[in-house]
Design a protein around this motif. Structure first.
Motif, PDB file in Angstrom:
ATOM      1  N   PHE A 145     -53.442 -13.285  73.456  1.00 48.10           N
ATOM      2  CA  PHE A 145     -52.077 -13.021  73.902  1.00 48.10           C
ATOM      3  C   PHE A 145     -51.061 -13.580  72.904  1.00 48.10           C
ATOM      4  N   VAL A 146     -51.303 -14.826  72.487  1.00 47.16           N
ATOM      5  CA  VAL A 146     -50.395 -15.459  71.525  1.00 47.16           C
ATOM      6  C   VAL A 146     -50.396 -14.694  70.206  1.00 47.16           C
ATOM      7  N   GLY A 147     -51.598 -14.263  69.778  1.00 51.13           N
ATOM      8  CA  GLY A 147     -51.694 -13.516  68.526  1.00 51.13           C
ATOM      9  C   GLY A 147     -50.926 -12.206  68.583  1.00 51.13           C
ATOM     10  N   VAL A 148     -51.102 -11.489  69.704  1.00 48.51           N
ATOM     11  CA  VAL A 148     -50.385 -10.217  69.870  1.00 48.51           C
ATOM     12  C   VAL A 148     -48.880 -10.455  69.919  1.00 48.51           C
ATOM     13  N   TYR A 149     -48.482 -11.495  70.651  1.00 45.00           N
ATOM     14  CA  TYR A 149     -47.055 -11.802  70.772  1.00 45.00           C
ATOM     15  C   TYR A 149     -46.466 -12.157  69.415  1.00 45.00           C
ATOM     16  N   LEU A 150     -47.195 -12.998  68.649  1.00 47.66           N
ATOM     17  CA  LEU A 150     -46.702 -13.391  67.331  1.00 47.66           C
ATOM     18  C   LEU A 150     -46.609 -12.191  66.389  1.00 47.66           C
ATOM     19  N   ALA A 151     -47.607 -11.307  66.474  1.00 46.53           N
ATOM     20  CA  ALA A 151     -47.580 -10.104  65.633  1.00 46.53           C
ATOM     21  C   ALA A 151     -46.388  -9.227  66.003  1.00 46.53           C
ATOM     22  N   PHE A 152     -46.154  -9.088  67.312  1.00 46.96           N
ATOM     23  CA  PHE A 152     -45.019  -8.296  67.788  1.00 46.96           C
ATOM     24  C   PHE A 152     -43.708  -8.926  67.350  1.00 46.96           C
ATOM     25  N   TRP A 153     -43.611 -10.249  67.494  1.00 43.29           N
ATOM     26  CA  TRP A 153     -42.392 -10.960  67.102  1.00 43.29           C
ATOM     27  C   TRP A 153     -42.157 -10.847  65.603  1.00 43.29           C
ATOM     28  N   LEU A 154     -43.232 -11.001  64.819  1.00 34.79           N
ATOM     29  CA  LEU A 154     -43.111 -10.917  63.368  1.00 34.79           C
ATOM     30  C   LEU A 154     -42.680  -9.520  62.939  1.00 34.79           C
ATOM     31  N   ASN A 155     -43.247  -8.515  63.599  1.00 36.56           N
ATOM     32  CA  ASN A 155     -42.880  -7.141  63.270  1.00 36.56           C
ATOM     33  C   ASN A 155     -41.400  -6.885  63.567  1.00 36.56           C
ATOM     34  N   ASN A 156     -40.950  -7.376  64.734  1.00 33.81           N
ATOM     35  CA  ASN A 156     -39.538  -7.220  65.089  1.00 33.81           C
ATOM     36  C   ASN A 156     -38.634  -7.982  64.125  1.00 33.81           C
ATOM     37  N   TYR A 157     -39.079  -9.177  63.756  1.00 34.68           N
ATOM     38  CA  TYR A 157     -38.298  -9.990  62.822  1.00 34.68           C
ATOM     39  C   TYR A 157     -38.168  -9.282  61.473  1.00 34.68           C
ATOM     40  N   GLN A 158     -39.295  -8.760  60.995  1.00 35.14           N
ATOM     41  CA  GLN A 158     -39.271  -8.054  59.715  1.00 35.14           C
ATOM     42  C   GLN A 158     -38.392  -6.810  59.793  1.00 35.14           C
ATOM     43  N   GLN A 159     -38.442  -6.112  60.936  1.00 33.04           N
ATOM     44  CA  GLN A 159     -37.617  -4.920  61.110  1.00 33.04           C
ATOM     45  C   GLN A 159     -36.139  -5.286  61.116  1.00 33.04           C
ATOM     46  N   ARG A 160     -35.823  -6.399  61.800  1.00 38.82           N
ATOM     47  CA  ARG A 160     -34.426  -6.848  61.828  1.00 38.82           C
ATOM     48  C   ARG A 160     -33.952  -7.221  60.436  1.00 38.82           C
ATOM     49  N   ARG A 161     -34.815  -7.903  59.684  1.00 41.33           N
ATOM     50  CA  ARG A 161     -34.445  -8.281  58.320  1.00 41.33           C
ATOM     51  C   ARG A 161     -34.237  -7.043  57.450  1.00 41.33           C
ATOM     52  N   GLN A 162     -35.100  -6.062  57.617  1.00 38.94           N
ATOM     53  CA  GLN A 162     -34.955  -4.826  56.854  1.00 38.94           C
ATOM     54  C   GLN A 162     -33.655  -4.112  57.214  1.00 38.94           C
ATOM     55  N   ASP A 163     -33.333  -4.093  58.521  1.00 36.81           N
ATOM     56  CA  ASP A 163     -32.088  -3.459  58.961  1.00 36.81           C
ATOM     57  C   ASP A 163     -30.880  -4.193  58.394  1.00 36.81           C
ATOM     58  N   ILE A 164     -30.936  -5.525  58.412  1.00 41.66           N
ATOM     59  CA  ILE A 164     -29.829  -6.327  57.879  1.00 41.66           C
ATOM     60  C   ILE A 164     -29.652  -6.066  56.388  1.00 41.66           C
ATOM     61  N   GLU A 165     -30.776  -6.037  55.669  1.00 41.64           N
ATOM     62  CA  GLU A 165     -30.705  -5.801  54.226  1.00 41.64           C
ATOM     63  C   GLU A 165     -30.207  -4.394  53.923  1.00 41.64           C
ATOM     64  N   ARG A 166     -30.665  -3.410  54.708  1.00 39.95           N
ATOM     65  CA  ARG A 166     -30.229  -2.034  54.488  1.00 39.95           C
ATOM     66  C   ARG A 166     -28.746  -1.883  54.817  1.00 39.95           C
ATOM     67  N   ARG A 167     -28.314  -2.528  55.911  1.00 41.30           N
ATOM     68  CA  ARG A 167     -26.899  -2.498  56.270  1.00 41.30           C
ATOM     69  C   ARG A 167     -26.055  -3.089  55.149  1.00 41.30           C
ATOM     70  N   ASP A 168     -26.511  -4.219  54.607  1.00 39.27           N
ATOM     71  CA  ASP A 168     -25.733  -4.878  53.559  1.00 39.27           C
ATOM     72  C   ASP A 168     -25.687  -4.028  52.292  1.00 39.27           C
ATOM     73  N   ARG A 169     -26.790  -3.337  51.987  1.00 39.01           N
ATOM     74  CA  ARG A 169     -26.785  -2.458  50.811  1.00 39.01           C
ATOM     75  C   ARG A 169     -25.792  -1.317  50.993  1.00 39.01           C
ATOM     76  N   ILE A 170     -25.772  -0.749  52.203  1.00 37.67           N
ATOM     77  CA  ILE A 170     -24.831   0.341  52.488  1.00 37.67           C
ATOM     78  C   ILE A 170     -23.394  -0.160  52.368  1.00 37.67           C
ATOM     79  N   LEU A 171     -23.128  -1.311  52.986  1.00 40.54           N
ATOM     80  CA  LEU A 171     -21.777  -1.863  52.960  1.00 40.54           C
ATOM     81  C   LEU A 171     -21.364  -2.256  51.546  1.00 40.54           C
TER      82      LEU A 171
END
Length: 209
Positions: free
Chosen positions: A25-51
């Motif tokens: 459960f912890v492994g799945v949760y951490l993987a899910f959290w890491l994936n979301n974190y990476q997606q958020r970072r990618q969105d932030i970086e893409r937003r900043d590149r656009i801006l």
């Protein structure tokens, strides 16, 4: 094996099973959290590149507009002065060039800008584009009039364009000073909306860092 030993064995197996379940459960949760974190970072970086791209374009546009606006203001004021003084200044072809492409805005939104940018920034961006489209429509109209009425008659005597008695422009050429004034107004509106959009973008970039 005694009942006590057997009971302890079952409890031990159950404990290991629970521990493994928790680890999964912890492994799945951490993987899910890491994936979301990476997606958020990618969105932030893409937003900043656009801006950042829009910000650079706006800065260059504002500086370029200041130079051209000063020239356009001088030309419009000089023609108006000469017209009011009855000097019958020669008319020249009205030419307005731009590298603006409506597809640039659409491409920005399709690249994810509409999901990533703040609503206020998108609104300012749309307002800026509206001013550009409106202004270019006016410039296109004046350019067409110039191509139809002025360009084919550049070899004509000045009396072709002016009434020598009143020293006023003949009616079909009255659009020319209007075109010069409209160019100045367009430049002023562009600077206003560009500056507003630039401030919005800078604020959004600062807030998301």
């Amino acid at each position: 094996m005694s009942q006590t030993t057997e009971k302890r064995s079952r409890l031990s197996r159950f404990g290991r099973w629970v521990a493994e379940l928790v680890l999964v459960f912890v492994g799945v949760y951490l993987a899910f959290w890491l994936n979301n974190y990476q997606q958020r970072r990618q969105d932030i970086e893409r937003r900043d590149r656009i801006l950042a791209s829009i910000e650079q374009t706006l800065r260059e546009g504002i500086e370029s507009n200041k130079v051209s606006r000063a020239k356009e203001q001088q030309q419009a004021a000089e023609f108006r002065r000469a017209l009011d003084a009855g000097e019958m200044s020669p008319l020249r072809p009205f030419v307005f060039t731009t590298d603006y492409s409506p597809g640039d805005f659409a491409a920005l939104l399709q690249s994810g800008g509409i999901q990533l940018l703040d609503l206020e920034t998108l609104t300012a961006l749309r307002n800026d584009e509206t001013i550009i489209r409106w202004g270019l429509s006016r410039m296109t109209r004046y350019t067409k009039l110039s191509d139809e009425l002025i360009v084919p008659n550049l070899d004509q005597d000045i009396s072709f364009f002016y009434d020598p008695t009143t020293t006023k422009l003949r009616k079909r050429f009255e659009f020319f000073p209007e075109a010069l004034d409209a160019t100045v107004r367009f430049a002023n509106e562009l600077e206003r909306t560009h500056t507003e959009l630039l401030k919005r973008i800078q604020a959004e970039r600062q807030r998301n860092r």
